[in-house]
Design an enzyme around this catalytic site. Structure first.
Site, PDB file in Angstrom:
ATOM      1  N   GLU A  75       0.575  -1.291  -0.319  1.00 26.67           N
ATOM      2  CA  GLU A  75      -0.203   0.057   0.502  1.00 26.67           C
ATOM      3  C   GLU A  75       0.935   1.467   0.388  1.00 26.67           C
ATOM      4  O   GLU A  75       0.406   2.481   0.156  1.00 26.67           O
ATOM      5  CB  GLU A  75      -0.910  -0.307   1.213  1.00 26.67           C
ATOM      6  CG  GLU A  75      -1.908  -1.475   1.416  1.00 26.67           C
ATOM      7  CD  GLU A  75      -3.126  -1.094   2.356  1.00 26.67           C
ATOM      8  OE1 GLU A  75      -4.029  -1.429   2.515  1.00 26.67           O
ATOM      9  OE2 GLU A  75      -2.503  -1.021   3.592  1.00 26.67           O
ATOM     10  N   TYR A 121     -11.220  18.139  20.127  1.00 26.25           N
ATOM     11  CA  TYR A 121      -9.856  18.010  19.212  1.00 26.25           C
ATOM     12  C   TYR A 121     -10.023  17.097  17.859  1.00 26.25           C
ATOM     13  O   TYR A 121      -9.049  17.175  17.153  1.00 26.25           O
ATOM     14  CB  TYR A 121      -9.235  17.134  20.610  1.00 26.25           C
ATOM     15  CG  TYR A 121      -8.908  18.130  21.794  1.00 26.25           C
ATOM     16  CD1 TYR A 121      -7.221  18.827  22.008  1.00 26.25           C
ATOM     17  CD2 TYR A 121     -10.152  18.546  22.602  1.00 26.25           C
ATOM     18  CE1 TYR A 121      -7.642  19.413  22.873  1.00 26.25           C
ATOM     19  CE2 TYR A 121      -9.391  19.371  23.677  1.00 26.25           C
ATOM     20  CZ  TYR A 121      -8.794  19.668  23.617  1.00 26.25           C
ATOM     21  OH  TYR A 121      -7.834  20.605  25.042  1.00 26.25           O
TER      22      TYR A 121
END
Length: 212
Positions: A75, A121
Site C-alpha cells: 500500500e 480535538y
C-alpha cells in the site's frame, strides 16, 4: 545521528506503541515518513508494526523505486499519492483499528465528512473525514482517489478498510490517528442517542484560532 537513522528509529518506536495500544494487529497497517531529500521510509510488506527492525524498513524514491531495505508495503503507493498532493506532510499513518474500520463499513448518506464534530480535538487534529469508495487491497486505482481527497484533507477513510491520516511529523500523524479512533469509539458509544455536535460557528472558531 542522521535524519534517516532518527526517523527509522521513530518508525520502530511508534509502530510498537500503536501495536501495544491495539491500534495495529497482525501484519495489518503501515507507516511512512518523508525525508528532507524527498525519499520515503515506509514499513515493509507483511511486517508487524510491533516488531519492526530499523535497518529493514523500506526506503523508496518519490516514484516508488526501492532504494534500500525490504520490499515496501503493497500500500506504499497511496502514501506516495498523499505526499505528492500535500507538500507539508512528512508522515502518513494507515491502520485497521476496530472502531474506525467499523465506521468505514457503515452506510453513509453523506460521504464528504462521515464523523460528526463531537469534540474540539477531533476538529483540530482530524478535520473533515471524507469516505472514499471501496477498492481491493493493492488496487493501484486507489492512488487516484487518495490523491484527489488529499488535496483538501489531511485525513480520509477508505470504505471497508480504514483511515489514512497525514501530519507534519510522525508524532502529529499518530496523535491525529488516535484522536480519530477515539471519536469513532464515541460515535458508537453514543449510538442512537440525541447528540449535540459542535456547531458551524464553533468549528470555524477552532479552525481560525488553531489553524486546523
Amino acid at each position: 545521528m542522521t535524519e534517516e537513522t532518527t526517523l527509522r528509529n521513530d518508525l520502530v518506536r511508534y509502530g510498537r506503541l500503536l501495536y501495544d495500544r491495539r491500534l495495529a494487529h497482525g501484519s495489518a497497517g503501515n507507516l511512512s515518513v518523508r525525508l528532507s531529500d524527498g525519499a520515503i521510509l515506509v514499513t515493509p510488506t507483511n511486517s508487524s508494526l510491533g516488531f519492526l527492525e530499523a535497518t529493514r524498513i523500506s526506503k523508496v524514491s518519490p516514484t516508488g523505486e526501492l532504494l534500500s531495505g525490504d520490499p515496501p508495503s503493497k500500500e506504499a503507493f497511496f502514501h506516495l499519492a498523499v505526499y505528492e498532493e500535500r507538500p507539508q506532510a512528512r508522515a502518513v499513518v494507515h491502520l485497521h483499528s476496530t472502531y474506525s474500520v467499523a465506521v468505514s463499513c457503515l452506510c453513509h448518506e453523506q460521504t464528504d465528512d462521515i464523523l460528526p464534530p463531537l469534540t474540539a480535538y477531533h476538529v483540530m487534529r482530524v478535520g473533515k473525514l471524507p469516505l472514499l469508495k471501496y477498492f481491493r487491497p493493492g488496487d493501484r486505482a486507489l492512488a487516484e482517489a487518495v490523491r484527489g481527497a488529499a488535496r483538501d484533507h489531511r485525513s480520509m477513510m477508505l470504505a471497508n478498510h480504514g483511515p489514512i491520516v497525514s501530519g507534519r511529523t510522525l508524532d502529529e500523524a499518530v496523535n491525529a490517528y488516535e484522536e480519530l479512533e477515539e471519536t469513532a469509539k464515541l460515535f458508537f458509544i453514543l449510538g442512537d442517542r440525541k447528540i449535540a455536535p459542535l456547531g458551524l460557528d464553533a468549528v470555524a472558531e477552532i479552525n481560525d484560532v488553531f489553524g486546523s
